[in-house]
Motif scaffolding. Structure first.
Motif, PDB file in Angstrom:
ATOM      1  N   THR A  11      26.911  35.227  75.150  1.00  0.00           N
ATOM      2  CA  THR A  11      28.209  35.883  75.337  1.00  0.00           C
ATOM      3  C   THR A  11      29.015  35.865  74.047  1.00  0.00           C
ATOM      4  N   LEU A  12      29.038  34.717  73.376  1.00  0.00           N
ATOM      5  CA  LEU A  12      29.781  34.604  72.124  1.00  0.00           C
ATOM      6  C   LEU A  12      29.123  35.428  71.009  1.00  0.00           C
ATOM      7  N   ALA A  13      27.797  35.509  71.027  1.00  0.00           N
ATOM      8  CA  ALA A  13      27.103  36.342  70.042  1.00  0.00           C
ATOM      9  C   ALA A  13      27.402  37.826  70.290  1.00  0.00           C
ATOM     10  N   LYS A  14      27.497  38.200  71.550  1.00  0.00           N
ATOM     11  CA  LYS A  14      27.769  39.592  71.909  1.00  0.00           C
ATOM     12  C   LYS A  14      29.172  40.013  71.462  1.00  0.00           C
ATOM     13  N   THR A  15      30.151  39.131  71.679  1.00  0.00           N
ATOM     14  CA  THR A  15      31.504  39.483  71.244  1.00  0.00           C
ATOM     15  C   THR A  15      31.573  39.552  69.723  1.00  0.00           C
ATOM     16  N   ARG A  16      30.863  38.655  69.060  1.00  0.00           N
ATOM     17  CA  ARG A  16      30.862  38.690  67.584  1.00  0.00           C
ATOM     18  C   ARG A  16      30.223  39.974  67.089  1.00  0.00           C
ATOM     19  N   SER A  17      29.124  40.391  67.712  1.00  0.00           N
ATOM     20  CA  SER A  17      28.442  41.616  67.266  1.00  0.00           C
ATOM     21  C   SER A  17      29.301  42.852  67.529  1.00  0.00           C
ATOM     22  N   ALA A  18      30.220  42.733  68.486  1.00  0.00           N
ATOM     23  CA  ALA A  18      31.161  43.829  68.760  1.00  0.00           C
ATOM     24  C   ALA A  18      32.388  43.750  67.852  1.00  0.00           C
ATOM     25  N   ASP A  19      32.347  42.831  66.883  1.00  0.00           N
ATOM     26  CA  ASP A  19      33.438  42.626  65.922  1.00  0.00           C
ATOM     27  C   ASP A  19      34.754  42.323  66.619  1.00  0.00           C
ATOM     28  N   ARG A  20      34.674  41.419  67.573  1.00  0.00           N
ATOM     29  CA  ARG A  20      35.892  40.961  68.223  1.00  0.00           C
ATOM     30  C   ARG A  20      35.750  39.492  68.583  1.00  0.00           C
ATOM     31  N   ALA A  21      36.860  38.881  68.870  1.00  0.00           N
ATOM     32  CA  ALA A  21      36.844  37.502  69.339  1.00  0.00           C
ATOM     33  C   ALA A  21      36.635  37.474  70.852  1.00  0.00           C
ATOM     34  N   ALA A  22      36.081  36.380  71.341  1.00  0.00           N
ATOM     35  CA  ALA A  22      35.953  36.186  72.781  1.00  0.00           C
ATOM     36  C   ALA A  22      37.289  35.711  73.343  1.00  0.00           C
ATOM     37  N   LEU A  23      37.593  36.124  74.563  1.00  0.00           N
ATOM     38  CA  LEU A  23      38.748  35.609  75.275  1.00  0.00           C
ATOM     39  C   LEU A  23      38.279  34.539  76.250  1.00  0.00           C
ATOM     40  N   ILE A  24      38.767  33.321  76.042  1.00  0.00           N
ATOM     41  CA  ILE A  24      38.387  32.186  76.879  1.00  0.00           C
ATOM     42  C   ILE A  24      39.618  31.732  77.645  1.00  0.00           C
ATOM     43  N   ALA A  25      39.535  31.764  78.968  1.00  0.00           N
ATOM     44  CA  ALA A  25      40.672  31.402  79.813  1.00  0.00           C
ATOM     45  C   ALA A  25      40.473  30.010  80.397  1.00  0.00           C
ATOM     46  N   TYR A  26      41.572  29.287  80.533  1.00  0.00           N
ATOM     47  CA  TYR A  26      41.546  27.965  81.151  1.00  0.00           C
ATOM     48  C   TYR A  26      42.408  27.981  82.410  1.00  0.00           C
ATOM     49  N   LEU A  27      41.859  27.433  83.486  1.00  0.00           N
ATOM     50  CA  LEU A  27      42.614  27.236  84.722  1.00  0.00           C
ATOM     51  C   LEU A  27      42.147  25.938  85.369  1.00  0.00           C
ATOM     52  N   PRO A  28      43.065  25.140  85.920  1.00  0.00           N
ATOM     53  CA  PRO A  28      42.642  23.902  86.582  1.00  0.00           C
ATOM     54  C   PRO A  28      42.094  24.167  87.973  1.00  0.00           C
ATOM     55  N   ALA A  29      41.063  23.434  88.343  1.00  0.00           N
ATOM     56  CA  ALA A  29      40.532  23.522  89.702  1.00  0.00           C
ATOM     57  C   ALA A  29      41.566  22.971  90.690  1.00  0.00           C
ATOM     58  N   GLY A  30      41.549  23.514  91.894  1.00  0.00           N
ATOM     59  CA  GLY A  30      42.418  22.982  92.936  1.00  0.00           C
ATOM     60  C   GLY A  30      43.856  23.442  92.875  1.00  0.00           C
ATOM     61  N   PHE A  31      44.167  24.367  91.968  1.00  0.00           N
ATOM     62  CA  PHE A  31      45.537  24.843  91.809  1.00  0.00           C
ATOM     63  C   PHE A  31      45.608  26.348  92.005  1.00  0.00           C
ATOM     64  N   PRO A  32      46.472  26.837  92.887  1.00  0.00           N
ATOM     65  CA  PRO A  32      47.408  26.098  93.735  1.00  0.00           C
ATOM     66  C   PRO A  32      46.735  25.388  94.905  1.00  0.00           C
ATOM     67  N   THR A  33      45.558  25.865  95.272  1.00  0.00           N
ATOM     68  CA  THR A  33      44.671  25.224  96.246  1.00  0.00           C
ATOM     69  C   THR A  33      43.265  25.403  95.694  1.00  0.00           C
ATOM     70  N   VAL A  34      42.277  24.789  96.330  1.00  0.00           N
ATOM     71  CA  VAL A  34      40.900  24.984  95.843  1.00  0.00           C
ATOM     72  C   VAL A  34      40.517  26.457  95.939  1.00  0.00           C
ATOM     73  N   ASP A  35      40.748  27.061  97.098  1.00  0.00           N
ATOM     74  CA  ASP A  35      40.401  28.481  97.268  1.00  0.00           C
ATOM     75  C   ASP A  35      41.233  29.366  96.340  1.00  0.00           C
ATOM     76  N   GLY A  36      42.520  29.043  96.213  1.00  0.00           N
ATOM     77  CA  GLY A  36      43.383  29.822  95.325  1.00  0.00           C
ATOM     78  C   GLY A  36      42.973  29.703  93.875  1.00  0.00           C
ATOM     79  N   GLY A  37      42.513  28.519  93.492  1.00  0.00           N
ATOM     80  CA  GLY A  37      42.028  28.320  92.127  1.00  0.00           C
ATOM     81  C   GLY A  37      40.792  29.141  91.834  1.00  0.00           C
ATOM     82  N   ILE A  38      39.905  29.224  92.807  1.00  0.00           N
ATOM     83  CA  ILE A  38      38.691  30.032  92.642  1.00  0.00           C
ATOM     84  C   ILE A  38      39.063  31.502  92.478  1.00  0.00           C
ATOM     85  N   GLU A  39      40.012  31.964  93.279  1.00  0.00           N
ATOM     86  CA  GLU A  39      40.451  33.359  93.162  1.00  0.00           C
ATOM     87  C   GLU A  39      41.127  33.622  91.822  1.00  0.00           C
TER      88      GLU A  39
END
Length: 271
Positions: A11-39
């Motif tokens: 994935t990181l090689a693919k974004t580099r070959s497309a001459d762009r940076a990868a977007l990496i998102a962070y979210l905590p598990a269980g927030f606001p609920t476990v199911d809500g976090g998954i969504e």
């Protein structure tokens, strides 16, 4: 089932070959609920994130700012367990096929058991772990199990890291290097600054691994700035704050998806 470090690397090689940076998102598990976090994880990936980090909520998140601390507290009061973190990884990966990592302090893994955690993370389709407080010199047992199961071990470097230390850290890591853009805790910042660019330059001198920058990026302008010199742009607190501030879960999911789309445009350097 082996882990997904190859998916992460591809994935990181693919974004580099497309001459762009990868977007990496962070979210905590269980927030606001476990199911809500998954969504929420599905929403940021649908919006345009390439990789996602699932935070394992911890009672003493010393490197996290007030926004993520608040979300962690909500998750912990909701009874989130490591099994819920692993379920979040599994469901996010199975729904999207994207690389999914866990970001965690070392103490919960140490208590859970290294072999048990790595085995279950690989079985869930996880791509690896970001371990901000595990010293490289104490990481051999973890890395042995992670390597055997195809899991990345992502270490964090900081502006205070001397060049020799950078070399030691990057030689032990895999997947990518997490470059903390500034000294301090997580949170949005007005400016990400030259410190991050210098850290990326010095880190790249020690490794072929992609170098991804986190701590402080919250909008498309900042994402574009960081994408100009880094392989990946990591955004966490800005997503979490939208979920915290939303009047209901549906509004929060719409907001994080929209921000992911905005940031995904920002990391395309040629815009």
């Amino acid at each position: 089932m082996s882990g997904n470090i190859k998916l992460l690397s591809d994935t990181l090689a693919k974004t580099r070959s497309a001459d762009r940076a990868a977007l990496i998102a962070y979210l905590p598990a269980g927030f606001p609920t476990v199911d809500g976090g998954i969504e929420a994880v599905k929403a940021v990936l649908a919006g345009g994130a390439d990789v996602v980090e699932i935070g394992l909520p911890h009672s003493d998140p010393v490197l996290d700012g007030p926004v993520i601390q608040t979300a962690d507290d909500i998750a912990l009061r909701g009874g989130v367990k490591i099994a819920d973190v692993l379920r979040t990884v599994r469901e996010a990966y199975e729904a999207t096929g994207a690389p999914v990592l866990v970001m965690t302090y070392w103490n919960p893994i140490d208590r859970y058991g290294i072999e048990r955690f790595t085995t279950e993370l690989a079985a869930a389709g996880g791509a690896g772990c970001i371990l901000p407080d595990l010293p490289v010199q104490e990481s051999a047992e973890w890395r042995e199990h992670a390597d055997a199961l195809g899991l990345a071990t992502v270490f964090v470097v900081a502006p205070s890291s001397q060049d020799e230390r950078l070399g030691t850290i990057t030689a032990a890591g895999s997947g990518f290097v997490y470059a903390a853009s500034l000294m301090g805790v997580t949170g949005t910042r007005v400016s990400v600054g030259e410190q991050a660019q210098d850290l990326v330059r010095r880190t790249r001198a020690t490794t072929e691994l992609p170098v991804c920058v986190g701590l402080g990026v919250s909008n498309a302008v900042q994402a574009k700035e960081v994408a100009g010199f880094a392989d990946g742009v990591i955004v966490g607190s800005a997503f979490v704050k939208l979920m915290l501030d939303a009047p209901d879960e549906a509004a929060g999911l719409a907001a994080v998806r929209a921000l992911a789309a905005e940031l995904a445009e920002g990391v395309r350097r040629n815009n």
